[in-house]
Scaffold this active site. Structure first.
Site, short mmCIF file in Angstrom:
data_model
loop_
_atom_site.label_atom_id
_atom_site.label_comp_id
_atom_site.label_asym_id
_atom_site.label_seq_id
_atom_site.Cartn_x
_atom_site.Cartn_y
_atom_site.Cartn_z
N ASP A 7 51.86 101.93 29.18
CA ASP A 7 51.90 102.21 28.27
C ASP A 7 50.74 100.98 26.97
O ASP A 7 51.17 101.39 25.89
CB ASP A 7 53.23 101.78 28.16
N ARG A 56 46.50 105.17 21.15
CA ARG A 56 47.47 106.36 20.02
C ARG A 56 47.64 106.13 18.75
O ARG A 56 47.67 106.60 17.88
CB ARG A 56 48.74 106.28 20.86
N SER A 92 56.85 106.42 26.10
CA SER A 92 56.36 105.15 26.16
C SER A 92 57.94 104.01 25.97
O SER A 92 57.97 102.86 26.61
CB SER A 92 55.87 105.03 24.88
N LYS A 121 58.83 101.32 29.58
CA LYS A 121 59.41 100.03 29.51
C LYS A 121 60.84 99.75 29.65
O LYS A 121 61.07 98.57 30.27
CB LYS A 121 59.08 99.42 28.03
N1 URA Z 1 57.78 102.71 20.11
C1 URA Z 1 57.20 102.05 21.32
O1 URA Z 1 57.64 101.57 22.02
N2 URA Z 1 56.47 103.44 21.80
C2 URA Z 1 56.17 104.50 20.39
O2 URA Z 1 55.93 105.53 20.80
C3 URA Z 1 57.32 104.61 19.27
C4 URA Z 1 57.35 102.77 19.61
#
Ligand code: URA
Length: 446
Positions: free
Chosen positions: A183, A190, A205, A209
């Site tokens: 990520d 991104r 994403s 986590k």
């Molecule tokens: N926060 C994140 O951790 N990932 C995203 O893609 C957008 C906001």
């Protein structure tokens, strides 16, 4: 199969994945480009190969854009999330012998809720392992705010984190490099390829986590409005539903609130000034919206962790949450009694007319705080602890022409001009008797 290898150089065979499946990156991109569905094996190969540097950045950028434009179905999103979790370590707090709960906000302006919330929930015997990040762009980062407390340290080892959870019940610290490393790489890509705003990519994403973090339950605060990723309620609801489903599928008891981010939360947007406001909430005061959201999220976290009938409002009033806060800050080297840094320079913005303040735009305030030095444009930038915007009135307030509306704070006064530019259209004053829409909590999704 395409005639190109996954790294994009012609003439070689596709790279073999360690799990024995063999794919071609260009085929995968074409499948998504043409509205096809990716198999679990293709997804797991893609994430693994990208993390190992086998898929080139430009190929992943193309795939992200195809996903942004054409979406992914629920199974694909779930497989994409699982593959990102599998790219790193998964934490496990079962040895604590306590229920665990965490909160994640999709990011807003003046959103300091984590600071009072984590100690407040810990008062009731639910451990809060909060892995947070630093801010990028107009939304502030929880770690940046806490780092304005002299001595406070964001980086903890897993052993330190576990010890603090056992001793204090709450920890807010930086996520280690081993948590969903796919990520980290993907998010950075991104960010520079215009592919952040994809619901499948945002949901996977965030949830990769949070699931890897090992919390037993999770409350999502999905922001809606100008200062949020999701500008409209329908997209925010879709993001919330997607994330709740991912959490439930992974065995994490997950609920989401949709909350208003048309206007900043509380009266401060910055770092030290947000810590100061959080301490006011922990002392039983603070702005109504920050208090309301802190209490509601605490109730949701406690219920999700199986604790019913708790009274978080009482724990703010009687100092129990403050006690945990002080121990939580001290455990990470911070001095809870230290004077917080203050900006060297300030400039006041005055109300242009008499009337009711009906609009104070969150995005404009967030950009102004960022330009004043509270946020960073690049990952490696430093933030100013004292910078930000202090608001003197919130939507609904009656104001008089010439009254102070906001104070801009920075150490570098050359920043005032650009901050004021951002705020040029931020304030809307309507004739007396007008009423702004002030709903804070818009919906709950479980
Ligand atoms: N926060 C994140 O951790 N990932 C995203 O893609 C957008 C906001």
């Amino acid at each position: 199969m395409s005639d190109m290898t996954p790294t994009g150089s012609a003439g070689h065979n596709p790279t073999r994945h360690s799990s024995s499946a063999s794919f071609d990156a260009v085929d995968i991109i074409r499948t998504k480009r043409d509205h096809g569905t990716l198999s679990p094996e293709q997804i797991s190969w893609t994430i693994d190969a990208y993390t190992r540097g086998v898929i080139a950045e430009e190929q992943m950028a193309a795939l992200n854009m195809a996903i942004l434009l054409n979406g992914m179905n629920r199974e694909e999103i779930s497989n994409w999330t699982s593959a990102m979790i599998a790219s790193g370590e998964r934490m496990d707090f079962s040895a604590l012998g306590m229920a665990t709960s965490d909160k994640h906000s999709t990011g807003g302006v003046g959103d300091k809720i984590t600071l009072p919330l984590a100690p407040l929930v810990a008062v009731f015997g639910v451990a809060v392992p909060q892995l947070s990040g630093r801010g990028l762009g107009h939304t502030g980062g929880t770690l940046d705010k806490l780092e304005s407390i002299p001595g406070w340290r964001a980086e903890l080892s897993s052993t330190e984190m576990m010890r603090q959870l056992a001793d204090v019940g709450a920890v807010i610290c930086a996520a280690g490099a081993s948590l969903a490393p796919a990520d980290k790489k993907l998010y950075a890509l991104r960010d520079v390829t215009g592919t952040v705003e994809s619901i499948p990519l945002i949901a996977s994403s965030i949830m990769s986590k949070k699931i890897a973090e090992g919390t037993g339950s999770l409350v999502l605060d999905v922001k809606v409005g100008s200062g949020a990723f999701m500008k409209d309620e329908a997209s925010a609801r879709e993001l919330a539903r997607t994330m709740v489903a991912l959490g439930q599928d992974a065995g994490v008891n997950t609920v989401a609130l949709l909350t208003n981010m048309e206007t900043p939360l509380g009266l401060t947007a910055g770092n030290a000034i947000e810590v100061q406001e959080s301490v006011e909430v922990l002392a039983g005061g603070g702005p109504d919206d920050v208090v309301e959201l802190t209490i509601r999220l605490a109730e949701e976290m406690l219920a999700a962790a199986g604790v019913h009938g708790a009274d978080p409002a009482a724990a703010l009033r009687d100092g129990r949450a403050m006690d945990v806060w002080r121990r939580m800050i001290a455990a990470q080297g911070g001095d809870p009694d230290a004077r917080l840094p203050e900006a060297k320079e300030s400039e006041v913005i005055y109300a242009p007319a008499d009337g009711v303040l009906v609009g104070l735009d969150a995005l404009a305030v967030g950009i102004a705080a960022w330009r004043l030095g509270a946020g960073r444009a690049r990952k490696e930038d430093l933030v100013q602890a004292g910078a930000g915007v202090r608001m003197h009135a919130k939507p609904g307030a009656l104001v008089r022409a010439g009254e102070p509306l906001m104070t801009l704070l920075t150490d570098t006064p050359e920043r005032f001009a650009r901050a004021k530019e951002a705020l040029a259209a931020a304030v809307v004053i309507a004739p007396e008797g007008s009423r702004p829409s002030q709903r804070l909590i818009l919906d709950r999704i479980a």
